[in-house]
Write a protein that holds these residues in place. Structure first.
Motif, PDB file in Angstrom:
ATOM      1  N   VAL A   1     -42.292  19.913  33.812  1.00 44.55           N
ATOM      2  CA  VAL A   1     -43.667  19.402  33.958  1.00 44.55           C
ATOM      3  C   VAL A   1     -43.947  19.300  35.452  1.00 44.55           C
ATOM      4  CG1 VAL A   1     -45.200  17.462  33.519  1.00 44.55           C
ATOM      5  CG2 VAL A   1     -43.530  18.151  31.787  1.00 44.55           C
TER       6      VAL A   1
ATOM      7  N   ARG B   1     -22.571  11.237  30.834  1.00 45.94           N
ATOM      8  CA  ARG B   1     -23.951  11.536  30.450  1.00 45.94           C
ATOM      9  C   ARG B   1     -24.068  12.989  30.005  1.00 45.94           C
ATOM     10  NH1 ARG B   1     -27.862   7.935  32.188  1.00 45.94           N
ATOM     11  NH2 ARG B   1     -29.156   9.173  30.802  1.00 45.94           N
TER      12      ARG B   1
ATOM     13  N   ASP C   1     -36.627   4.853  33.326  1.00 48.98           N
ATOM     14  CA  ASP C   1     -36.780   4.585  34.758  1.00 48.98           C
ATOM     15  C   ASP C   1     -38.220   4.734  35.233  1.00 48.98           C
ATOM     16  OD1 ASP C   1     -34.113   4.046  34.968  1.00 48.98           O
ATOM     17  OD2 ASP C   1     -33.573   5.893  36.025  1.00 48.98           O
TER      18      ASP C   1
ATOM     19  N   ALA D   1     -34.195   8.031  27.179  1.00 50.84           N
ATOM     20  CA  ALA D   1     -35.475   7.447  26.764  1.00 50.84           C
ATOM     21  C   ALA D   1     -36.298   8.476  26.001  1.00 50.84           C
ATOM     22  CB  ALA D   1     -36.244   6.942  27.993  1.00 50.84           C
TER      23      ALA D   1
ATOM     24  N   PHE E   1     -21.497   3.834  32.169  1.00 44.46           N
ATOM     25  CA  PHE E   1     -21.122   2.601  31.474  1.00 44.46           C
ATOM     26  C   PHE E   1     -22.164   2.367  30.388  1.00 44.46           C
ATOM     27  CE2 PHE E   1     -21.435  -2.029  30.986  1.00 44.46           C
ATOM     28  CZ  PHE E   1     -20.111  -2.454  30.988  1.00 44.46           C
TER      29      PHE E   1
ATOM     30  N   MET F   1     -29.376   2.261  30.889  1.00 46.11           N
ATOM     31  CA  MET F   1     -29.513   3.069  29.665  1.00 46.11           C
ATOM     32  C   MET F   1     -30.086   2.222  28.529  1.00 46.11           C
ATOM     33  SD  MET F   1     -26.193   5.510  29.415  1.00 46.11           S
ATOM     34  CE  MET F   1     -24.943   5.036  30.576  1.00 46.11           C
TER      35      MET F   1
ATOM     36  N   LYS G   1     -25.076  13.977  35.343  1.00 47.02           N
ATOM     37  CA  LYS G   1     -26.200  13.165  35.803  1.00 47.02           C
ATOM     38  C   LYS G   1     -25.649  12.046  36.665  1.00 47.02           C
ATOM     39  CE  LYS G   1     -29.930  12.937  32.943  1.00 47.02           C
ATOM     40  NZ  LYS G   1     -30.632  12.604  31.714  1.00 47.02           N
TER      41      LYS G   1
ATOM     42  N   GLU H   1     -37.868  19.410  28.385  1.00 50.76           N
ATOM     43  CA  GLU H   1     -36.767  18.998  29.276  1.00 50.76           C
ATOM     44  C   GLU H   1     -36.515  20.138  30.266  1.00 50.76           C
ATOM     45  OE1 GLU H   1     -34.712  16.519  30.213  1.00 50.76           O
ATOM     46  OE2 GLU H   1     -33.636  17.994  31.443  1.00 50.76           O
ATOM     47  N   ARG H   2     -36.478  19.771  31.537  1.00 53.91           N
ATOM     48  CA  ARG H   2     -36.423  20.835  32.552  1.00 53.91           C
ATOM     49  C   ARG H   2     -35.075  21.552  32.627  1.00 53.91           C
ATOM     50  NH1 ARG H   2     -36.338  17.350  38.223  1.00 53.91           N
ATOM     51  NH2 ARG H   2     -34.442  16.232  37.693  1.00 53.91           N
TER      52      ARG H   2
ATOM     53  N   GLY I   1     -23.209   5.668  36.357  1.00 62.14           N
ATOM     54  CA  GLY I   1     -21.852   5.131  36.249  1.00 62.14           C
ATOM     55  C   GLY I   1     -21.219   5.392  34.895  1.00 62.14           C
TER      56      GLY I   1
HETATM   57  C1  LIG Z   1     -26.116   5.454  40.856  1.00 59.17           C
HETATM   58  C2  LIG Z   1     -26.559   5.047  39.472  1.00 59.17           C
HETATM   59  C3  LIG Z   1     -25.633   4.551  38.558  1.00 59.17           C
HETATM   60  C4  LIG Z   1     -26.030   4.149  37.278  1.00 59.17           C
HETATM   61  N1  LIG Z   1     -25.100   3.692  36.392  1.00 59.17           N
HETATM   62  C5  LIG Z   1     -25.493   3.276  35.157  1.00 59.17           C
HETATM   63  C6  LIG Z   1     -24.532   2.836  34.207  1.00 59.17           C
HETATM   64  O1  LIG Z   1     -23.322   2.876  34.448  1.00 59.17           O
HETATM   65  N2  LIG Z   1     -24.983   2.389  32.993  1.00 59.17           N
HETATM   66  C7  LIG Z   1     -26.316   2.371  32.678  1.00 59.17           C
HETATM   67  O2  LIG Z   1     -26.653   1.942  31.559  1.00 59.17           O
HETATM   68  N3  LIG Z   1     -27.238   2.823  33.555  1.00 59.17           N
HETATM   69  C8  LIG Z   1     -26.858   3.289  34.776  1.00 59.17           C
HETATM   70  N4  LIG Z   1     -27.780   3.787  35.632  1.00 59.17           N
HETATM   71  C9  LIG Z   1     -29.188   3.847  35.206  1.00 59.17           C
HETATM   72  C10 LIG Z   1     -29.414   4.980  34.216  1.00 59.17           C
HETATM   73  O3  LIG Z   1     -28.836   6.167  34.699  1.00 59.17           O
HETATM   74  C11 LIG Z   1     -30.911   5.178  34.005  1.00 59.17           C
HETATM   75  O4  LIG Z   1     -31.545   3.936  33.896  1.00 59.17           O
HETATM   76  C12 LIG Z   1     -31.166   6.000  32.744  1.00 59.17           C
HETATM   77  O5  LIG Z   1     -30.580   7.257  32.852  1.00 59.17           O
HETATM   78  C13 LIG Z   1     -32.663   6.149  32.541  1.00 59.17           C
HETATM   79  O6  LIG Z   1     -32.881   7.016  31.450  1.00 59.17           O
HETATM   80  P1  LIG Z   1     -34.189   7.907  31.433  1.00 59.17           P
HETATM   81  O7  LIG Z   1     -34.195   8.593  30.117  1.00 59.17           O
HETATM   82  O8  LIG Z   1     -35.353   7.111  31.863  1.00 59.17           O
HETATM   83  O9  LIG Z   1     -33.979   8.972  32.613  1.00 59.17           O
HETATM   84  P2  LIG Z   1     -32.929  10.112  32.779  1.00 59.17           P
HETATM   85  O10 LIG Z   1     -31.684   9.835  32.074  1.00 59.17           O
HETATM   86  O11 LIG Z   1     -32.866  10.385  34.246  1.00 59.17           O
HETATM   87  O12 LIG Z   1     -33.613  11.362  32.051  1.00 59.17           O
HETATM   88  C14 LIG Z   1     -34.775  11.971  32.559  1.00 59.17           C
HETATM   89  C15 LIG Z   1     -34.793  13.411  32.066  1.00 59.17           C
HETATM   90  O13 LIG Z   1     -36.025  14.020  32.444  1.00 59.17           O
HETATM   91  C16 LIG Z   1     -35.779  15.325  32.914  1.00 59.17           C
HETATM   92  N5  LIG Z   1     -36.862  15.631  33.847  1.00 59.17           N
HETATM   93  C17 LIG Z   1     -37.038  15.130  35.095  1.00 59.17           C
HETATM   94  N6  LIG Z   1     -38.156  15.638  35.648  1.00 59.17           N
HETATM   95  C18 LIG Z   1     -38.691  16.455  34.723  1.00 59.17           C
HETATM   96  C19 LIG Z   1     -39.848  17.259  34.715  1.00 59.17           C
HETATM   97  N7  LIG Z   1     -40.677  17.276  35.762  1.00 59.17           N
HETATM   98  N8  LIG Z   1     -40.121  18.004  33.616  1.00 59.17           N
HETATM   99  C20 LIG Z   1     -39.292  17.970  32.537  1.00 59.17           C
HETATM  100  N9  LIG Z   1     -38.162  17.225  32.498  1.00 59.17           N
HETATM  101  C21 LIG Z   1     -37.880  16.468  33.584  1.00 59.17           C
HETATM  102  C22 LIG Z   1     -34.424  15.236  33.582  1.00 59.17           C
HETATM  103  O14 LIG Z   1     -33.797  16.505  33.646  1.00 59.17           O
HETATM  104  C23 LIG Z   1     -33.694  14.247  32.683  1.00 59.17           C
HETATM  105  O15 LIG Z   1     -32.942  14.875  31.667  1.00 59.17           O
HETATM  106  C24 LIG Z   1     -27.403   4.229  36.918  1.00 59.17           C
HETATM  107  C25 LIG Z   1     -28.335   4.740  37.825  1.00 59.17           C
HETATM  108  C26 LIG Z   1     -27.920   5.156  39.088  1.00 59.17           C
HETATM  109  C27 LIG Z   1     -28.941   5.708  40.050  1.00 59.17           C
END
Ligand SMILES: Cc1cc2nc3c(=O)[nH]c(=O)nc-3n(C[C@H](O)[C@H](O)[C@H](O)COP(=O)(O)OP(=O)(O)OC[C@H]3O[C@@H](n4cnc5c(N)ncnc54)[C@H](O)[C@@H]3O)c2cc1C
Length: 372
Positions: free
Chosen positions: A118, A94, A272, A13, A45, A285, A40, A32-33, A43
Motif C-alpha cells: 500500500v 515471528r 502499532d 494485528a 516473547f 503482540m 521481523k 501484505e507487502r 524480541g
Molecule cells: C525492538 C522491538 C522488540 C519487540 N519485542 C517484542 C516482544 O518480545 N514481544 C511482544 O509482544 N512485542 C514486541 N515488540 C512489539 C511487536 O513487535 C509489535 O507491537 C507487533 O509486531 C505489532 O504488530 P502489528 O501487526 O501491528 O505490526 P507488524 O507485526 O509490524 O506487522 C505489520 C505488517 O504490515 C506489513 N506492511 C508494512 N507496510 C506495508 C504496506 N505499506 N503495505 C502492505 N503491507 C505492509 C509488514 O510487512 C508487516 O507484515 C517489539 C518491538 C520492537 C521494535
C-alpha cells in the motif's frame, strides 16, 4: 474494487482482524507487502495475553515449538535479580508465528494477497503496487511502517532508540543457562533481551541510544556482545545466524492514536498503528491482537473508527503510559541501579511492573476471552 473490507498489513494485528471478520461472515481482502515468511525485528516473547488471543482465534501457538519462559532475570553489570513471571510465555520467532497466522486467516476465508504494498491512503482509498482500491471499510495494520497520507502523529513520543536483532545457536551450556528465562541486560546507553526460541536458537534483541550507536562504530551487535560482560558470557564467540542484524529506528514508544473522528481519519488503526508499548514489556503482540479483536467487533457491529479507537484507549492507553514512564527511569544509570536493587530486595516489584504494563484481565474478559 469499490466497497468491501480491506486490511492493509498482514502481521499479527492484520491477520487476526481479518480472521475474525471472515468468521463474522465478511470476505475481507488482506494486502501484505512481503511475498513470503520473513524475520521481523521483535524480541519474540509471546506473552500469556497474546497466547490467549491466539487461542480465541482457534490458533494453537503451542504447536509451533516455541520455548517456554516463566522467569525474568534483570542483569546490570555484575548484579542480577530474578523473579518468577506471573504466567508462562513462549519464545517463538515471528518468521514462524506470523506466517502460520496468515495461513490460518486464509484457511478461515480471508483473501490474502502477498507481495502487494500500500503506497498511499486518502480516506479509505488506497493506491497499491497492484492498482487502486476504495473499500467501504479500511483497517490499517502496517505496524511500524507509516503509509503516505496516513502518518501517525507521534509528537512527544520516545523515538530516540535504535533497535537491533540477531539470532544465535549457542552451546548446550548456554541453552541450559537460558532455559525457562528471559534475561533483560541493562547497559550504559540501552538494554537487551536474550531468550531462547524454537530449534535451539537464541534471540538477542536490543535497543541503544544514539551515543552508544555512534561509539560502536558500525557493528553495534558485535560491539555489545564483546563489551557487555553478560552478553559476552552468553554469546561471545558464537557465530550470528542472520547475515546482518535486523535494525529499526524512530519507533514512537508511548504513542497512542487520538480520536479518529477529530482528525478525519477514516481507517481503523490496529497494532502499532494504534499504540506502541515499550519493547521491554513483551506485550506489543498482545496489544496488536487485542486491537484486532476490538476493531473486528466494532466493524461487525456497524460501529465507527472513532468508537473503536475510544475502546482501544480505554483498554491499552494506561499500560502504554506506565511502560513509557518505566522506560524513562531505565534509561539513566541511576534508574538502572535502582531497578535492579529494588527488585533484588522486593521480587514482588517485578511482578507488579509486569502486571501494570500488560493488557488487563478485565479488558481481556470484556473482549470475550477466557482468562483467570
Ligand atoms: C525492538 C522491538 C522488540 C519487540 N519485542 C517484542 C516482544 O518480545 N514481544 C511482544 O509482544 N512485542 C514486541 N515488540 C512489539 C511487536 O513487535 C509489535 O507491537 C507487533 O509486531 C505489532 O504488530 P502489528 O501487526 O501491528 O505490526 P507488524 O507485526 O509490524 O506487522 C505489520 C505488517 O504490515 C506489513 N506492511 C508494512 N507496510 C506495508 C504496506 N505499506 N503495505 C502492505 N503491507 C505492509 C509488514 O510487512 C508487516 O507484515 C517489539 C518491538 C520492537 C521494535
Amino acid at each position: 474494487m469499490v466497497g468491501g473490507t480491506v486490511i492493509a498489513g498482514g502481521g499479527l494485528a492484520g491477520a487476526a482482524a481479518a480472521t475474525l471478520l471472515a468468521r463474522g461472515g465478511l470476505r475481507p481482502l488482506l494486502l501484505e507487502r512481503t511475498p513470503g515468511p520473513h524475520d521481523k525485528i521483535c524480541g519474540d516473547f509471546v506473552s500469556t495475553e497474546a497466547q490467549a488471543h491466539l487461542a480465541a482465534l482457534g490458533f494453537d501457538a503451542g504447536r509451533l515449538g516455541g520455548a517456554p519462559i516463566d522467569r525474568v532475570r534483570l542483569v546490570s553489570g555484575e548484579r542480577s535479580a530474578e523473579a518468577r513471571l506471573p504466567f508462562t510465555a513462549l519464545g517463538l520467532t515471528r518468521r514462524r508465528l506470523d506466517a502460520a497466522l496468515l495461513d490460518h486467516a486464509a484457511a478461515s476465508g480471508v483473501a490474502v494477497r502477498r507481495g502487494v504494498t500500500v503506497r498511499q491512503i486518502d480516506g479509505t482509498a488506497l493506491a497499491t503496487s497492484d492498482g487502486n482500491l476504495t473499500p467501504a471499510t479500511l483497517l490499517l495494520a502496517t505496524g511500524k511502517t507509516d503509509v503516505r497520507g496516513a502518518k501517525r502523529d507521534a509528537a512527544g513520543c520516545l523515538d530516540h532508540l535504535i533497535g537491533f536483532k540477531q539470532y544465535y545457536r549457542p552451546a548446550p551450556v548456554t541453552l541450559a543457562t537460558l532455559a525457562g528465562a528471559i534475561e533483560i541486560v541493562l547497559f550504559d546507553g540501552g538494554y537487551a533481551g536474550v531468550q531462547r526460541v524454537e530449534d535451539g536458537m537464541v534471540n538477542l534483541c536490543l535497543l541503544v541510544d544514539r551515543r552508544r550507536f555512534d561509539a560502536a562504530g558500525g557493528d553495534v551487535v558485535g560491539d555489545l556482545v564483546a563489551t557487555v560482560p553478560r552478553l559476552a558470557r552468553l554469546l561471545g564467540g558464537v557465530p550470528p545466524l542472520l547475515a546482518r542484524p535486523l535494525t529499526i529506528s524512530g519507533v514512537p514508544y508511548g504513542f497512542v492514536h487520538g480520536d479518529g473522528s477529530r482528525n478525519g481519519d477514516a481507517a481503523f488503526r490496529l497494532g502499532d498503528q494504534a499504540g506502541v508499548i515499550p519493547s521491554f514489556t513483551g506485550d506489543g503482540m498482545a496489544i496488536a491482537l487485542h486491537s484486532a479483536r476490538l476493531a473486528a467487533g466494532t466493524v461487525l457491529g456497524g460501529g465507527s473508527p472513532a468508537a473503536y479507537h475510544a475502546a482501544f484507549r480505554r483498554d491499552c492507553a494506561r499500560q502504554i503510559g506506565r511502560a513509557a514512564a518505566l522506560q524513562r527511569v531505565g534509561e539513566t544509570r541511576a534508574g538502572q541501579a535502582l531497578l535492579v536493587a529494588g527488585i533484588g530486595v522486593v521480587p514482588g516489584l517485578l511482578r507488579w511492573a509486569a502486571a501494570a504494563t500488560r493488557v488487563p484481565p478485565a479488558a481481556l474478559r470484556r473482549a470475550g476471552l477466557a482468562v483467570a
